[in-house]
Design an enzyme around this catalytic site. Structure first.
Site, PDB file in Angstrom:
ATOM      1  N   ARG A  30       0.823  -1.214   0.000  1.00 25.38           N
ATOM      2  CA  ARG A  30       0.000   0.000   0.000  1.00 25.38           C
ATOM      3  C   ARG A  30       0.858   1.265   0.000  1.00 25.38           C
ATOM      4  O   ARG A  30       0.513   2.264  -0.621  1.00 25.38           O
ATOM      5  CB  ARG A  30      -0.935  -0.002   1.209  1.00 25.38           C
ATOM      6  CG  ARG A  30      -2.126  -0.950   1.020  1.00 25.38           C
ATOM      7  CD  ARG A  30      -2.752  -1.282   2.358  1.00 25.38           C
ATOM      8  NE  ARG A  30      -3.991  -2.039   2.248  1.00 25.38           N
ATOM      9  CZ  ARG A  30      -4.069  -3.349   2.048  1.00 25.38           C
ATOM     10  NH1 ARG A  30      -2.970  -4.058   1.886  1.00 25.38           N
ATOM     11  NH2 ARG A  30      -5.252  -3.956   1.994  1.00 25.38           N
ATOM     12  N   ASP A 317      -4.940 -15.067   7.482  1.00 22.93           N
ATOM     13  CA  ASP A 317      -3.650 -15.597   7.020  1.00 22.93           C
ATOM     14  C   ASP A 317      -2.967 -16.476   8.066  1.00 22.93           C
ATOM     15  O   ASP A 317      -1.942 -17.093   7.782  1.00 22.93           O
ATOM     16  CB  ASP A 317      -2.722 -14.443   6.626  1.00 22.93           C
ATOM     17  CG  ASP A 317      -3.210 -13.745   5.362  1.00 22.93           C
ATOM     18  OD1 ASP A 317      -3.960 -14.370   4.589  1.00 22.93           O
ATOM     19  OD2 ASP A 317      -2.844 -12.581   5.155  1.00 22.93           O
ATOM     20  N   LYS A 344      -6.883 -18.782  -1.396  1.00 22.50           N
ATOM     21  CA  LYS A 344      -5.625 -18.105  -1.084  1.00 22.50           C
ATOM     22  C   LYS A 344      -4.535 -18.596  -2.040  1.00 22.50           C
ATOM     23  O   LYS A 344      -4.855 -19.170  -3.064  1.00 22.50           O
ATOM     24  CB  LYS A 344      -5.256 -18.353   0.387  1.00 22.50           C
ATOM     25  CG  LYS A 344      -6.237 -17.696   1.344  1.00 22.50           C
ATOM     26  CD  LYS A 344      -6.194 -16.194   1.178  1.00 22.50           C
ATOM     27  CE  LYS A 344      -7.322 -15.506   1.888  1.00 22.50           C
ATOM     28  NZ  LYS A 344      -7.396 -14.081   1.590  1.00 22.50           N
TER      29      LYS A 344
HETATM   30  C1  S3P Z   1      -4.661  -8.773   2.218  1.00 19.12           C
HETATM   31  C2  S3P Z   1      -5.936  -9.172   2.470  1.00 19.12           C
HETATM   32  C3  S3P Z   1      -6.312 -10.577   2.694  1.00 19.12           C
HETATM   33  C4  S3P Z   1      -5.102 -11.428   3.048  1.00 19.12           C
HETATM   34  C5  S3P Z   1      -3.941 -11.166   2.142  1.00 19.12           C
HETATM   35  C6  S3P Z   1      -3.521  -9.716   2.219  1.00 19.12           C
HETATM   36  C7  S3P Z   1      -4.392  -7.334   1.963  1.00 19.12           C
HETATM   37  O1  S3P Z   1      -6.872 -11.083   1.496  1.00 19.12           O
HETATM   38  O2  S3P Z   1      -5.447 -12.798   3.009  1.00 19.12           O
HETATM   39  O3  S3P Z   1      -2.846 -11.990   2.487  1.00 19.12           O
HETATM   40  O4  S3P Z   1      -3.223  -6.919   1.962  1.00 19.12           O
HETATM   41  O5  S3P Z   1      -5.359  -6.599   1.758  1.00 19.12           O
HETATM   42  P1  S3P Z   1      -8.442 -10.902   1.128  1.00 19.12           P
HETATM   43  O6  S3P Z   1      -8.710  -9.470   1.008  1.00 19.12           O
HETATM   44  O7  S3P Z   1      -8.617 -11.619  -0.177  1.00 19.12           O
HETATM   45  O8  S3P Z   1      -9.174 -11.573   2.246  1.00 19.12           O
END
Ligand code: S3P
Length: 439
Positions: A30, A317, A344
């Protein structure tokens, strides 16, 4: 015959010391994306230098965003939301966060680009971001709900939406928010199941016109984001491997410094406390709006638990490593509402249950649930098929610190996507983990 170098973990001595875990992957990605939309230069300290993050960095450079690395920071020369048409296909490797967030941002920018990823990412669902973007009147093309996705410079025909998010996904939420940055008017997102809010925190920190009240997020554009220095906290998801390894080890005590403690990331702490874990959090403070703190963890006699659906996004996660904790906890643990685990980096419900049961753990697998029969000892000794999933690989290596026979994983290269120093960090704490040449 081709020889592969991989990793092997074996019964370990006590783990002791103080560590700083790798920086947060979600916040690192981000920081690059959001600072590229500011007008001016942003310095990012402690950026995670893992493959997933570097793929987003390369993509931004392909869009003619200048990014330079200095001694202890990266400097991003933001262009206020202006990107140039890339000469190449934008490749995100294994990173769902990278591709979903950049699709949102680029879909309302004046740019023509194709976004793609590796084999695992190319099989993951993109319809969840395509649908809301199409609702915003954005034209994108896709491969039947999968990558590659193409975005076009379509001259501002897009409109703000009022969207209810049925899936608890921060990637989908962030995709819409980044598309909304360049969409005149107010975009409203109603979160049925709240998820990590790193995007909202960073956008607000950089001056975005974003209001969040309970589960309703409103972003009003145009926005003119201002560069501010960013410092990335340690990744709680990486800390989770250390925390559980220490809890399961005898006579161990470890301090983890500067770990991100965002509420929507730390469901594991709540679950572990119920399991009788000896964990304390100290020195809480904030880095650019994100809560961080030091975690102290000691050996504990874990007991089984029941984890229901409500907590899933706060723990998403950490399930693979939590399944390892449950395998060695006394009693039968039950986990429900695990549908999202199937989409995932691998289908983590099947990859983890295969790896555990092959190594002696008794379990019952349901459609979106799992029951794990914990006990002090498991046999181990059978090669783990990681399905190219970094968290499956690392979780099962931790399993090997406590099983009777060593654990060898089929491939180690995916670990680089999030935790490049995994082996070295655990060796430093005293764990037995080493390279292994596989025939
Ligand atoms: C993440 C959101 C999650 C997570 C991923 C990282 C993120 O995924 O599982 O490892 O950085 O926004 P989802 O938004 O698909 O749940």
């Amino acid at each position: 015959m081709k020889k592969t170098i991989t990793l092997k973990s074996s019964k370990s001595k006590p783990l002791n010391g103080t560590v700083t875990v790798p920086s947060d992957k979600s916040i690192s990605i981000r920081s690059l994306i959001i600072s590229s939309t500011c007008l001016g230069n942003t310095r990012v300290f402690k950026l995670l230098e893992s493959e997933d993050v570097m793929n987003t960095l390369k993509v931004l450079r392909n869009l003619e965003i200048k990014i330079i690395k200095k001694n202890d920071y990266y400097e991003i020369f933001g262009q206020g939301g202006v990107f140039s048409d890339p000469q190449k296909i934008l490749h995100f490797g294994n990173s769902g966060t990278g591709v979903r967030l950049m699709t949102g941002l680029l879909s309302t920018s004046e740019v023509n680009a194709t976004l793609t990823g590796d084999k695992s990412l190319s099989s993951r669902p993109m319809k969840r971001i395509i649908d809301p973007l199409q609702e915003m009147n954005i034209s994108i093309t896709h491969n039947d709900g999968l990558l590659p996705i193409k975005v076009f410079n379509h001259n501002n025909h897009h409109v703000p939406i009022n969207h209810t998010l049925n899936v608890g996904s921060a990637q989908v939420k962030s995709c819409i928010l980044l598309a909304a940055l360049n969409t005149k008017g107010t975009t409203t997102i109603v979160e049925k199941i709240p998820s990590r809010d790193h995007t909202e925190i960073m956008l607000k920190f950089m001056g975005a016109n974003l209001i969040k009240e309970k589960n309703v997020i409103k972003l009003t554009s145009p926005n003119f984001l201002k560069p501010r220095e960013l410092r990335i906290p340690g990744d709680f998801s990486s800390a989770a491997f250390v925390i559980i390894a220490v809890l399961l080890s005898k006579k161990s005590k470890v301090k983890l410094k500067d770990v991100g403690l965002n509420y929507y990331r730390t469901g594991l702490l709540d679950v572990l406390k119920k399991m009788n874990a000896n964990i304390s959090v100290k020195n809480k403070r904030k880095f650019n709006g994100e809560i961080v703190g030091d975690i102290e963890v000691e050996s504990s006699n874990l007991i089984a638990t029941v984890v229901n659906k409500g907590i899933v996004p706060r723990l998403i996660d950490e399930y693979p490593i939590l399944f390892v904790a449950a395998s060695y906890a006394l009693g039968v643990s039950e986990f429900y509402g695990l549908k999202e685990l199937k989409v995932k980096e691998s289908n983590r419900l099947t990859s983890m249950s295969n790896a555990l049961s092959k190594n002696g753990v008794r379990l019952v697998l349901g459609n979106d649930s799992i029951k794990i029969y914990g006990k002090e000892n498991h046999e181990g000794g059978n090669q783990v098929e990681t399905e190219n999933d970094h968290r499956v690989a690392m979780s099962m290596l931790i399993f090997g610190f406590f099983s009777n026979k060593s654990i060898v994983i089929d491939e180690m290269k995916m670990i680089k996507t999030s935790f490049p120093s995994f082996k070295e960090l655990f060796q430093k704490l005293g764990a037995k983990i080493e390279y292994f040449q596989k025939l």
